[in-house]
Structure formats: structure tokens, C-alpha cells
Design an enzyme around this catalytic site. Structure first.
Site, PDB file in Angstrom:
ATOM      1  N   TYR A 173       0.817  -1.219   0.000  1.00 16.41           N
ATOM      2  CA  TYR A 173       0.000   0.000   0.000  1.00 16.41           C
ATOM      3  C   TYR A 173       0.848   1.266   0.000  1.00 16.41           C
ATOM      4  O   TYR A 173       1.849   1.338   0.712  1.00 16.41           O
ATOM      5  CB  TYR A 173      -0.888   0.053   1.253  1.00 16.41           C
ATOM      6  CG  TYR A 173      -2.010  -0.953   1.277  1.00 16.41           C
ATOM      7  CD1 TYR A 173      -3.010  -0.944   0.301  1.00 16.41           C
ATOM      8  CD2 TYR A 173      -2.088  -1.902   2.295  1.00 16.41           C
ATOM      9  CE1 TYR A 173      -4.050  -1.866   0.343  1.00 16.41           C
ATOM     10  CE2 TYR A 173      -3.133  -2.818   2.350  1.00 16.41           C
ATOM     11  CZ  TYR A 173      -4.108  -2.800   1.368  1.00 16.41           C
ATOM     12  OH  TYR A 173      -5.126  -3.694   1.405  1.00 16.41           O
ATOM     13  N   MET A 183      -3.054  -5.388   6.968  1.00 18.71           N
ATOM     14  CA  MET A 183      -3.852  -5.934   8.070  1.00 18.71           C
ATOM     15  C   MET A 183      -3.505  -7.404   8.339  1.00 18.71           C
ATOM     16  O   MET A 183      -3.434  -7.841   9.483  1.00 18.71           O
ATOM     17  CB  MET A 183      -5.345  -5.806   7.757  1.00 18.71           C
ATOM     18  CG  MET A 183      -6.233  -6.185   8.935  1.00 18.71           C
ATOM     19  SD  MET A 183      -7.970  -6.247   8.493  1.00 18.71           S
ATOM     20  CE  MET A 183      -8.327  -4.543   8.197  1.00 18.71           C
ATOM     21  N   ASP A 184      -3.296  -8.159   7.253  1.00 17.33           N
ATOM     22  CA  ASP A 184      -3.138  -9.601   7.407  1.00 17.33           C
ATOM     23  C   ASP A 184      -1.829 -10.147   6.845  1.00 17.33           C
ATOM     24  O   ASP A 184      -1.586 -11.350   6.911  1.00 17.33           O
ATOM     25  CB  ASP A 184      -4.288 -10.331   6.707  1.00 17.33           C
ATOM     26  CG  ASP A 184      -5.613  -9.651   6.945  1.00 17.33           C
ATOM     27  OD1 ASP A 184      -6.031  -9.616   8.111  1.00 17.33           O
ATOM     28  OD2 ASP A 184      -6.201  -9.113   5.977  1.00 17.33           O
TER      29      ASP A 184
END
Ligand SMILES: *Cc1c(COP(=O)(O)O)cnc(C)c1O
Length: 399
Positions: free
Chosen positions: A292, A340-341
Site C-alpha cells: 500500500y 492488516m493480514d
């Protein structure tokens, strides 16, 4: 010669055949997750014993709040109880109820403030209540009378934390009131340090002096002094005069020092390690940013692996551009934003296979990554790292 990356393709089939024999969680779906926190109970044992040895005649009250600092409240409490711990400390009544439901009969002190409506819960479950004001003490006594159950309390004195408790300079009124209760046994009296883990102990010594001043109430009247306690991990390590009848170590028992300036007078070792597995391997070309925001890219061809752990597990996003992991005994940098993961690791031109073990916290050969390292990368303290490892990460106990 280094492994050629095409070889990885043939290892794909191994991803699901994971090595789950070491995993002993009750939920098989969760326990089959390749990322887990390993809790070494033999280290918990040696840390507990080292603390008990150091404090001599004082009773160790292990603090197991916040899911035992992330290590799993039920299993850790059962283990400590089997080692001979006589009493446990938690922050909230709900935490104590988890332990009662798991069948633990050991005395439990709830350190936090009590709300009137929760008093019956404490009494029904034989929990020790923190009485932090005269009003609360009287309310406890009244409800205990109605329920025909003898309440057990520890009085809370504020000697300088300004959190809960009666100020040391008005404590006499609480102590007077505690002599008049009918349905309540005042078992203990305690306070809490604000700065016991710092190099400068001026403030901690002042708090200790104030606590001693409050305790003189009993001696002056030739009364039995309730069980006295004030020492958290920092004070256990640095202020032997503060040990009194009970000590309340939390983080130290889990093998982590409360600060980097504290005197390490007791040798402890980290109880937990955090492991995962490589779930993806690829080659990344220059000009192709990773993750990201596209904040990182390589200047040359590199091999990059993906690890199935992210900030949704408590691997803080704020460690982006700082964190490292250990793969095959060597440290490598996390690159691109932590998701997040998942997150990505630059292994330069070394080899790695899907299913290879990755250490996020722990030791391997000569390398070691500690909870303190993660705290430094994230700009926080070890306490926050430990207590934020999500329940999504299975806890695996090693005896
Ligand atoms: C959390 C807590 C402790 C334990 O603190 P550590 O620094 O982890 O040893 C002790 N006493 C009280 C009242 C606490 O809230």
C-alpha cells in the site's frame, strides 16, 4: 550456488500439510493457522521461581490481567497455580470470572475499581475486592450483609499515582472506617508505584515513605496490620524495602523487563515467541513498489517473501520501514507497509521456500528479536506489544 526461485513452484503442495503436531489448541481451525504465539511454560516456571527466590518470605501474587499479558490467562493461571502461587491479581472482575469458570479455586484480587452493581458478582464468586473509598467499602459491607456472604477486601491507598484509591493524606478516615465494617474481612492494604521502573527512584521512595506513614496507623493502635503490598515488577527489581508481605510482578514474570533503565537484579527469559511461515515467494523488479502507498521499491532484482501476519494480529503498522524478522537464522527487513493480514520481507537474493519458518519474536541460531525490539520499532513499550497480540493468533504451549 543459491537456490533458483523456480524450485519454489514445486513446493506449493506443502502449504497445507503443515506441521501441526506441536500445536495443542482446542480449536483445530485456529490451531492450524501457520502463525502462532509459542508460550514456553518451562520459562514461566523459572521466571516465577527466580522472583520467588529473590523476594524470600514475600508472597508472589502473579499478575495475569490482559489475558496474562497476552500469554493466555487460563493456561498461564493454571500453570502458576500448579507451581504453588497462592493468589493471582487481575484488573477486572470479568477476568476473574473467566478463571472461576475454568475451575480455578485460587484466591484472586481484582486490582481495578469496583462498580456498585458488580459487587454481588465478586461475592458470589469468592473474589477479593479492591476497596478504594469509604463509600465503596460501606457499600460492599452492606451488600455482603444482605447476601449473607463475608466480603474480602484490600484497601487501596493512593500514594502518588492519582488513579484509584484514597489519598495517603486522608487515608486514616478509610482505615478508621475499615475497623467498623461487620460483614467484610479487610485482608490487605496496598498502593501502586508510578515510577518504580526508572533509574531515578526519588519519586518511588517518596511513595514508599507515604505508604509506610499510612501503615503506622496499625502499629500506633497495636492493631493487626493487613497484608501489605506495593511492589510491581520495577519495584521488585529495584526497591527491596518495598517487598512487604506480597509482591505483584506482571511483565517480569513473562520474561520482559519493565523498562530499559531498570536494574536487572533478577535474570528472566522471555516466555513467548511469535512465529509464522512463508506463504508466498516472488522476484520483484526495480520500479515495482511493494504494498500500500507504494512507499518502498528495490533498486535491483530482489526476492521477496510474504508472511501471513499483519496489524490485525497486533503486528503494528507503525513498525513499517523498521521491523525485521528472522528467516533461516538470518535477519531480514520488512519492506513496504505492513498490511492488516500480511507483510513482505526482502530476502535480497537468498533462498526461501513456502512453509519456511519465520520468527517475528524469538531466537534462532545467533539472531534474536525481542518484544523490546518491536516496542522500539513501533514507538511504544513492551507492555503494549504483548497485550495487543490478537486472539486470532493461536497460543501454543510448550511444557
Ligand atoms: C499491572 C499492575 C501490576 C503489575 O505491573 P508490572 O509492571 O507488569 O509488574 C501490579 N499492580 C497493579 C495495581 C497493576 O495494575
Amino acid at each position: 550456488m543459491k537456490q533458483h526461485f523456480h524450485a519454489e513452484i514445486f513446493r506449493w503442495g506443502k502449504i497445507n500439510t503443515m506441521d501441526s503436531n506441536k500445536i495443542s489448541s482446542s480449536n483445530s481451525e485456529i490451531s492450524s493457522r501457520p502463525s502462532f504465539m509459542e508460550v514456553d511454560l518451562t520459562r514461566l516456571t523459572s521466571n516465577y521461581k527466580a522472583i520467588q527466590n529473590f523476594v524470600g518470605d514475600s508472597t508472589v501474587m502473579p499478575i495475569v490481567k490482559a489475558n496474562a499479558y497476552g500469554h493466555g490467562i487460563v493456561r498461564v493461571s493454571q500453570h502458576l497455580s500448579s507451581l504453588g502461587a497462592k493468589i493471582l491479581g487481575v484488573a477486572f472482575v470479568e477476568e476473574a470470572l473467566v478463571l472461576r469458570r475454568a475451575g480455578l479455586k485460587i484466591p484472586i484480587l481484582v486490582l481495578g475499581g469496583v462498580l456498585g452493581e458488580q459487587i454481588p458478582l465478586y461475592l458470589e464468586n469468592d473474589l477479593i475486592i479492591t476497596a478504594s473509598s469509604i463509600e465503596k467499602l460501606e457499600q460492599i459491607d452492606q451488600i455482603a450483609g444482605k447476601m449473607d456472604i463475608k466480603a474480602k477486601v484490600h484497601l487501596k491507598i493512593d500514594t502518588g499515582m492519582e488513579r484509584i484509591g484514597v489519598h495517603y493524606y486522608t487515608a486514616e478516615t478509610l482505615l478508621e472506617a475499615s475497623l467498623k465494617v461487620k460483614n467484610t474481612f479487610v485482608e490487605g492494604i496496598f498502593s501502586h508505584f508510578a515510577n518504580a521502573d526508572s533509574a531515578d527512584l526519588t519519586n518511588a521512595n517518596l511513595q514508599l515513605e507515604r505508604f509506610n506513614g499510612v501503615l503506622s496507623f496499625y502499629e500506633k493502635r497495636s492493631l493487626r496490620t493487613p497484608l501489605r503490598h506495593i511492589a510491581n515488577s520495577g519495584a521488585v527489581l529495584q526497591l527491596p524495602e518495598s517487598q512487604f508481605d506480597i509482591v505483584r510482578p506482571g511483565i517480569l514474570m513473562y520474561g520482559v523487563y519493565p523498562s530499559n533503565e531498570v536494574i536487572q537484579s533478577i535474570k528472566v527469559k522471555p516466555v513467548m515467541s511469535w512465529k509464522s511461515k512463508v506463504v508466498y515467494f516472488k522476484v520483484v523488479k526495480p520500479g515495482h513498489p511493494v504494498s500500500y502507498g507504494s512507499i518502498w521499491q528495490s533498486e535491483k532484482m530482489v526476492r521477496v517473501v510474504t508472511i501471513p501476519v499483519g496489524y490485525g494480529d497486533g503486528y503494528f503498522r507503525s513498525m513499517t520501514e523498521k521491523a525485521e524478522v528472522i528467516l533461516d537464522g538470518k535477519r531480514y527487513p520488512v519492506v513496504g507497509r505492513i498490511c492488516m493480514d500480511q507483510f513482505m520481507v526482502n530476502i535480497d537474493w537468498d533462498s526461501a521456500y513456502n512453509n519456511d519458518e519465520v520468527i517475528l519474536v524469538g531466537e534462532s541460531k545467533k539472531e534474536k528479536i525481542t518484544v523490546e525490539d518491536l516496542a522500539n520499532w513501533a514507538g511504544t513499550i513492551p507492555y503494549e506489544i504483548l497485550t495487543n497480540i490478537n486472539t486470532r493468533v493461536p497460543r501454543v504451549y510448550k511444557e
